[in-house]
Design an enzyme around this catalytic site. Structure first.
Site, PDB file in Angstrom:
ATOM      1  N   ASP A  31       0.762  -1.211   0.191  1.00 19.80           N
ATOM      2  CA  ASP A  31       0.011  -0.026   0.037  1.00 19.80           C
ATOM      3  C   ASP A  31       0.919   1.122   0.039  1.00 19.80           C
ATOM      4  OD1 ASP A  31      -3.241   0.231   1.337  1.00 19.80           O
ATOM      5  OD2 ASP A  31      -2.237   2.208   0.838  1.00 19.80           O
ATOM      6  N   CYS A 264     -20.829  -0.627   0.067  1.00 16.22           N
ATOM      7  CA  CYS A 264     -21.230  -1.153  -1.137  1.00 16.22           C
ATOM      8  C   CYS A 264     -22.495  -0.856  -1.757  1.00 16.22           C
ATOM      9  CB  CYS A 264     -20.666  -2.522  -1.082  1.00 16.22           C
ATOM     10  SG  CYS A 264     -19.426  -3.105  -0.674  1.00 16.22           S
TER      11      CYS A 264
HETATM   12  C1  UDX Z   1     -22.616  -6.374   0.658  1.00 19.62           C
HETATM   13  C2  UDX Z   1     -22.613  -7.804  -0.200  1.00 19.62           C
HETATM   14  O1  UDX Z   1     -23.485  -8.546   0.733  1.00 19.62           O
HETATM   15  C3  UDX Z   1     -21.281  -8.200  -0.569  1.00 19.62           C
HETATM   16  O2  UDX Z   1     -21.530  -9.475  -1.204  1.00 19.62           O
HETATM   17  C4  UDX Z   1     -20.655  -7.298  -1.413  1.00 19.62           C
HETATM   18  O3  UDX Z   1     -19.415  -7.738  -1.710  1.00 19.62           O
HETATM   19  C5  UDX Z   1     -20.248  -5.910  -0.274  1.00 19.62           C
HETATM   20  O4  UDX Z   1     -21.852  -5.283  -0.074  1.00 19.62           O
HETATM   21  P1  UDX Z   1     -22.044  -5.631   3.125  1.00 19.62           P
HETATM   22  O5  UDX Z   1     -22.376  -3.987   2.685  1.00 19.62           O
HETATM   23  O6  UDX Z   1     -20.909  -5.814   3.909  1.00 19.62           O
HETATM   24  O7  UDX Z   1     -21.825  -6.389   2.097  1.00 19.62           O
HETATM   25  O8  UDX Z   1     -23.227  -5.724   3.924  1.00 19.62           O
HETATM   26  P2  UDX Z   1     -24.561  -6.719   3.869  1.00 19.62           P
HETATM   27  O9  UDX Z   1     -24.684  -7.835   4.807  1.00 19.62           O
HETATM   28  O10 UDX Z   1     -24.970  -7.239   2.399  1.00 19.62           O
HETATM   29  O11 UDX Z   1     -25.681  -5.523   4.359  1.00 19.62           O
HETATM   30  C6  UDX Z   1     -25.819  -4.444   3.492  1.00 19.62           C
HETATM   31  C7  UDX Z   1     -26.853  -3.672   4.164  1.00 19.62           C
HETATM   32  O12 UDX Z   1     -28.266  -4.056   4.125  1.00 19.62           O
HETATM   33  C8  UDX Z   1     -26.644  -3.091   5.750  1.00 19.62           C
HETATM   34  O13 UDX Z   1     -26.956  -1.845   6.087  1.00 19.62           O
HETATM   35  C9  UDX Z   1     -28.051  -4.215   6.241  1.00 19.62           C
HETATM   36  O14 UDX Z   1     -28.650  -3.677   7.139  1.00 19.62           O
HETATM   37  C10 UDX Z   1     -28.928  -4.117   5.000  1.00 19.62           C
HETATM   38  N1  UDX Z   1     -29.732  -5.290   5.042  1.00 19.62           N
HETATM   39  C11 UDX Z   1     -29.405  -6.437   4.767  1.00 19.62           C
HETATM   40  C12 UDX Z   1     -31.050  -5.237   5.090  1.00 19.62           C
HETATM   41  O15 UDX Z   1     -31.600  -3.847   5.713  1.00 19.62           O
HETATM   42  N2  UDX Z   1     -32.074  -6.131   4.938  1.00 19.62           N
HETATM   43  C13 UDX Z   1     -31.552  -7.453   4.818  1.00 19.62           C
HETATM   44  O16 UDX Z   1     -32.330  -8.099   4.520  1.00 19.62           O
HETATM   45  C14 UDX Z   1     -30.180  -7.458   4.700  1.00 19.62           C
END
Ligand code: UDX
Length: 440
Positions: A31, A264
């Site tokens: 990095d 993401c």
């Molecule tokens: C996500 C993707 O799942 C992952 O595959 C990608 O590479 C990066 O983005 P992440 O952002 O770490 O991962 O979290 P994730 O568990 O997917 O949740 C994302 C958001 O959605 C959170 O704010 C969570 O609270 C919300 N969420 C998730 C909901 O509100 N309801 C759900 O049923 C699932």
């Protein structure tokens, strides 16, 4: 055994680099951020991620994983170079790929023999072509490389497990030779029969956006259904359960809540919309999901206001949970941000507690008071709001909470508390997609 270098030691680079070293390869994580590398060399991790510290320590000890601030030398030592630098949101919602371009130039300048160059960062479709052009421009004549797109599907909080037990691996490669190299990189998973999809480069780039946007869509959909459930007196949990039993739908990502956040979904949905607009193919469903998500975050504030009879000014509010989801200290685009911003703007006093994210949130909202337990944060407050579904909130003792608070009012934006118990304990409450509760 391959010699592999990861450029970019952020979330994706660190988890993937450590994970690949655990497969038996020799990995250098590099990095340009020297203090970050120095900290890693001392065993200090820049992020909180379950299982990562042990994974890093194990592979450093075994001599398979090391950290270096010398990006150029690290490239020259590698057979496979992964690009895992950040692609933040740039002007107008498109992803900013300036770091990827800079890295491509450095790789070109240091290409001293055949290497596979592989992008893990989430990049707009077409970036692969651009990276190849840059490497071509700067590389010495007569030296070859192949380009691969290998998107990551890591969830924060479960990234180590997602890396070691993925549902599938996507390898976008035009050359068979590069695909073979990548199959060797992921050999233990290949042997375990993890589906390994060999696609074209743009297809691999597209898969990443298509997956994230679809999951975001699903969340916005269930959130709108939840809102309608409130209005017509239905229970969204039963609705989601019945939907999920249908194999075509699947039960995952059907939890209603305050809206999605994180590094993401918000960024990738906006970038996909931007790409569609640029191509003259508007992605209307994803546009709607973004709009719904923004509304949902704001709807939580309105719910709290209603619970407090329309007045936020002068009120003391406990915010329980700050990160965008449990098991992370990441507060990027967390729904708690919107809540705190409005509360402070409208003259409420915020007392916050998060098991991991107090420090990260205090950088955004230094005026908020941060506490080390929910009991302390809730003391003397007019209302408490659960913003993140940390396990410790699920098992909160409601009597203790009530005794601590000035008035027993709670907004449970993650539906982690039992409505029956809240009612019995005499709380005035609201949640998402189920019935509201009032004092007896
Ligand atoms: C996500 C993707 O799942 C992952 O595959 C990608 O590479 C990066 O983005 P992440 O952002 O770490 O991962 O979290 P994730 O568990 O997917 O949740 C994302 C958001 O959605 C959170 O704010 C969570 O609270 C919300 N969420 C998730 C909901 O509100 N309801 C759900 O049923 C699932």
């Amino acid at each position: 055994m391959k010699r592999i270098t990861f450029i970019g030691t952020g979330y994706v680079g660190l988890v993937s680099g450590a994970g690949i070293s655990d497969f038996g390869h020799h990995v250098i994580c590099t990095d340009i951020d020297k203090p970050k590398i120095e900290a890693l060399q001392k065993g200090q991790l820049p992020i909180y991620e379950p299982g990562l510290k042990a994974l890093v320590a194990r592979n450093v000890k075994a001599g398979r994983l090391s950290f270096s601030a010398d990006v150029e030398a690290s490239i020259r030592k590698a057979e496979v170079v992964f690009i895992a630098v950040g692609t933040p949101q740039g002007d107008g919602g498109a992803a900013d790929i300036s770091a990827v371009k800079a890295v491509a130039k450095t790789i070109g300048e240091n290409l001293d023999g055949y290497k596979v160059v592989c992008t893990k960062s989430t990049v707009p479709i077409g970036t692969g072509r651009l990276v190849c052009d840059i490497i071509e421009k700067y590389k010495p004549e007569g030296v070859d490389f192949d380009y691969v797109s290998n998107p990551e599907f890591l969830r924060e909080g479960a990234a180590v497990m997602d890396f070691t037990r993925p549902d599938r691996i996507v390898i976008g490669a035009d050359s068979e030779r590069a695909f073979e190299v990548m199959r060797d990189v992921y050999r233990p998973l290949y042997i375990n029969e993890t589906p390994m999809l060999h696609t074209g480069i743009s297809t691999a780039e597209m898969i990443k956006y298509a997956c994230n946007a679809f999951l975001a869509l699903k969340i916005s959909y269930i959130n709108e259904i939840a809102n309608l459930c409130e209005s017509v007196g239905a229970d969204v949990h039963m609705v989601a359960k019945a939907m999920g039993i249908d194999g075509r739908i699947s039960p995952k990502f059907l939890h209603p809540g305050p809206g999605f956040g994180g590094s993401c979904f918000p960024k990738d949905t906006r970038a996909l919309v931007k790409m569609g607009d640029r191509e003259g193919i508007p992605i209307r469903t994803v546009k709607a999901a973004i709009e719904t998500n923004n509304e949902q975050k704001h709807r939580m504030v309105l719910k709290l206001k209603t619970l407090l009879d329309g007045e936020l000014k002068g009120k003391q509010i406990a915010i329980l949970g700050l990160s965008f989801k449990p098991l992370t200290d990441d507060v990027r685009e967390s729904p708690a941000n919107e809540m705190i911003a409005v509360l402070t703007k409208e003259g409420a006093r915020v007392r916050a507690y998060d098991p991991a994210a107090n420090a990260t949130m205090s950088k955004i909202f230094p005026q908020v008071e941060y506490y080390d337990s929910w009991e302390e944060a809730a003391s003397g407050t007019d209302a408490a709001v659960i913003m993140t579904e940390w396990n410790e909130f699920r098992s909160m003792d409601l009597q203790t909470l009530k005794e601590r608070m000035k008035t027993p009012v709670i907004l449970d934006t993650r539906n982690v508390l039992s409505m029956e118990e809240l009612r019995e304990a005499g709380f005035r409450f609201d949640n998402v997609g189920r019935k509201k509760g009032t004092y007896n």
